[in-house]
Write an enzyme that holds these catalytic residues in place. Structure first.
Site, PDB file in Angstrom:
ATOM      1  N   ASN A 195       0.858  -1.257   0.041  1.00 16.09           N
ATOM      2  CA  ASN A 195      -0.214  -0.077   0.013  1.00 16.09           C
ATOM      3  C   ASN A 195       0.773   1.174   0.018  1.00 16.09           C
ATOM      4  OD1 ASN A 195       0.784  -0.616   2.614  1.00 16.09           O
ATOM      5  ND2 ASN A 195      -1.042   0.178   3.544  1.00 16.09           N
ATOM      6  N   GLU A 293       4.719  -3.482  12.625  1.00 17.56           N
ATOM      7  CA  GLU A 293       3.525  -2.504  12.209  1.00 17.56           C
ATOM      8  C   GLU A 293       2.576  -3.201  11.697  1.00 17.56           C
ATOM      9  OE1 GLU A 293       1.334  -0.257  10.711  1.00 17.56           O
ATOM     10  OE2 GLU A 293       2.711   0.651   9.266  1.00 17.56           O
ATOM     11  N   CYS A 327      -3.145   1.559   6.979  1.00 18.35           N
ATOM     12  CA  CYS A 327      -3.383   0.971   8.437  1.00 18.35           C
ATOM     13  C   CYS A 327      -3.699   2.090   9.425  1.00 18.35           C
ATOM     14  CB  CYS A 327      -1.800   0.362   8.997  1.00 18.35           C
ATOM     15  SG  CYS A 327      -0.573   1.647   8.899  1.00 18.35           S
ATOM     16  N   GLU A 508       8.910   3.327  14.239  1.00 21.04           N
ATOM     17  CA  GLU A 508       9.661   3.803  13.093  1.00 21.04           C
ATOM     18  C   GLU A 508       9.794   5.323  13.416  1.00 21.04           C
ATOM     19  OE1 GLU A 508       9.053   0.270   9.921  1.00 21.04           O
ATOM     20  OE2 GLU A 508       7.360   1.912  10.061  1.00 21.04           O
TER      21      GLU A 508
END
Length: 527
Positions: A195, A293, A327, A508
């Protein structure tokens, strides 16, 4: 993930009239789309069709390939190697050899190379954005927004490479001194999703290289072309052979080899919670460090004192960005009963103004989903909601492009708003990952927070209010790693990105992101 509100119209022609009047426009735009992807690039050599291991572009040993499809048509635009365990072990070996040299370089030297990589990638911006649009389907405006976010990661960690400072800590007695060294963890396996085929790579590769680690990168087999271009530019920048390797192919054989290897000391993964759990289990065998993640189920709370117009724009920007395939997308809109009807009217008008089409069409605000299976999944969740009493205020089905349209075989679903949604529906419990905005009512602050937290996920949450006291109370009670207050553009290279509960481990971006790729070593010096 920079601001993307600008390209989303606040009003305009309805979605269904776009279908009636705009198919001819979409067809014309597609006449040249991907007929020759290489011819569309200023630098055709950025379009690679091989994996990259130890400084060499390679095919799979088996000779097998995978088709890369254009989601707007369902037709192939490239073939890439279907690598497996053998190629992965080769890449790991190359990374292990190079780590002995790369990890010993001063941080300033690594920073210089990363900065050259940054400069070369910036110069290739439009070509990379076209590759992103071609393989992921996202509109060019969104590809450019992703680029600006992703390139910031390279710049940030190029600078952080010079700041990997350790510590001298206070000794408990006069006869000893204690130092804390920060050292690169070793070979890193990076597994990235489709994505965000650009920014998810730069988020993982940049800090790993900055810390002195070497990388075996496995991009999604659906979107490998952007990864290949990034690696080509890294080679030109002087990233040495073996420091950055990229493998296209089916996920399981590559991930199995990464997880089984004693040499690979860290896995960075972005993807589903289901797969993340499997990777955690596999990492136990060699006690790898993992940063994950994973999935999200983001609530967006509209309190009665919110700026409804601003909130409605923000919901559209968040819920329908990348066709809902992020997400941190708004997945559940919780609206106070006093302002519910007024808010829904604003929201529906804005969603109807979204323009479906191929990502290369300048008028497109809303592209396709990534695969036919993705459309099936979104449709099933919408049908479940409708069967349980929800109403499709707009959208709710696949578009009818008309027989003979080049978009007829594309993976599209209409931007959708569902009213009358309830917690027993799949759209409340599950991550939709599509262009669907379900709206739920609440009556009190406590009820809103309870509904928002009623999920196994904990990545991102949003709420809009003018009450400063409520800002503090609600932000502290929401069980999420990231919270946006009167804002949905909540990510930047300077801020840590990550979730709690079953949305993952680690962070991150930011100064904390570099630590994910470092080991701490305590040195005691006796005097």
């Amino acid at each position: 993930m920079r601001r993307v509100l600008a390209y989303l119209p606040s009003d305009g022609a309805g979605l269904r009239s776009q279908f009636a009047n705009g198919v001819a426009t979409a067809t014309r735009a597609f006449a040249t789309l991907h007929s020759d992807l290489r011819a569309q690039l200023s630098e055709p050599d950025l379009l690679k069709h091989q994996s990259y291991v130890g400084g060499r572009w390679i095919d799979s040993q088996s000779g097998k390939t995978i088709e890369v499809l254009d989601p707007a048509t369902g037709k192939p635009i490239a073939r890439v190697p279907d690598c497996g365990g053998a190629e992965t072990r080769q890449a790991i070996a190359a990374a292990e050899i190079q780590f002995k040299e790369w990890g010993q370089r001063p941080g300033k030297e690594r920073a210089t190379i990363l900065r050259r990589w940054f400069d070369l990638v910036v110069a290739a911006r439009e070509d990379i954005c076209r590759l992103m649009t071609a393989e992921s389907g996202k509109p060019l405006a969104e590809a450019r927004g992703e680029f600006d976010s992703g390139i910031a990661s390279i710049e940030w960690f190029a600078e952080e490479a010079k700041r990997t400072c350790g510590d001298i800590v206070e000794s408990p007695d006069r006869h000893r001194r204690f130092m804390v060294l920060k050292q690169p963890i070793g070979v890193v396996g990076a597994i990235t999703p489709w994505n965000f085929p650009f920014s998810m790579i730069t988020r993982k590769v940049s800090p790993a290289l900055a810390a002195g680690c070497t990388v075996v990168l496995k991009p999604s087999e659906l979107t490998p072309l952007t990864a290949f271009a990034l690696v080509e530019l890294a080679e030109r920048a002087g990233v040495p052979p073996g420091a950055l390797n990229v493998l296209s192919g089916t996920a399981q054989p590559i991930s199995d080899a990464l997880m089984a290897s004693e040499v690979v000391r860290k896995i960075g993964f972005t993807g589903s919670t289901r797969v993340g759990k499997l990777l955690m289990q596999a990492a136990a065998g060699t006690v790898k460090r993992v940063s994950l993640e994973l999935g999200g189920n983001a609530p967006f709370i509209v309190f009665p004192d919110a700026d409804l117009e601003k909130a409605a724009r923000a919901v559209v920007a968040s819920s329908h960005r990348n066709a809902g395939q992020t997400c941190i997308c708004t997945n559940r809109v919780l609206v106070h009963e006093e302002v519910h009807d007024a808010f829904v009217d604003l929201l529906v008008a804005k969603v109807r103004a979204l323009q479906l089409g191929p990502g290369s069409d300048p008028g497109t605000t809303h592209g396709p989903l990534i695969t036919a299976a993705a459309v099936d999944g979104v449709e099933a969740k919408v049908q479940d909601a409708l069967a349980k009493g929800a109403t499709a205020a707009c959208g709710g089905r696949r578009p009818d492009w008309g027989r003979g349209s080049p978009l007829e075989g594309g993976f599209f679903f209409e931007p959708t708003v569902l009213t009358g949604a309830t917690p027993d529906m799949r759209v409340f419990r599950e991550e939709v990952f599509g262009p669907v905005t379900p709206v739920f009512k609440f009556g009190s602050d406590d009820e809103a927070v309870e509904l928002a937290n009623d999920t196994e996920y904990g990545l991102a949450a949003y709420f809009f209010t003018r009450d400063v006291s409520r800002v503090w109370r609600v932000a502290e009670r929401l069980q999420y790693g990231m919270v946006g207050v009167n804002e949905v553009a909540i990510t930047a290279e300077v801020a840590p990105f990550g979730g709690v509960k079953q949305s993952g481990l680690g962070r991150e971006q930011s100064k904390y992101g570099l630590q994910e790729f470092q080991d701490l070593k305590s040195v005691c010096l006796g005097l």
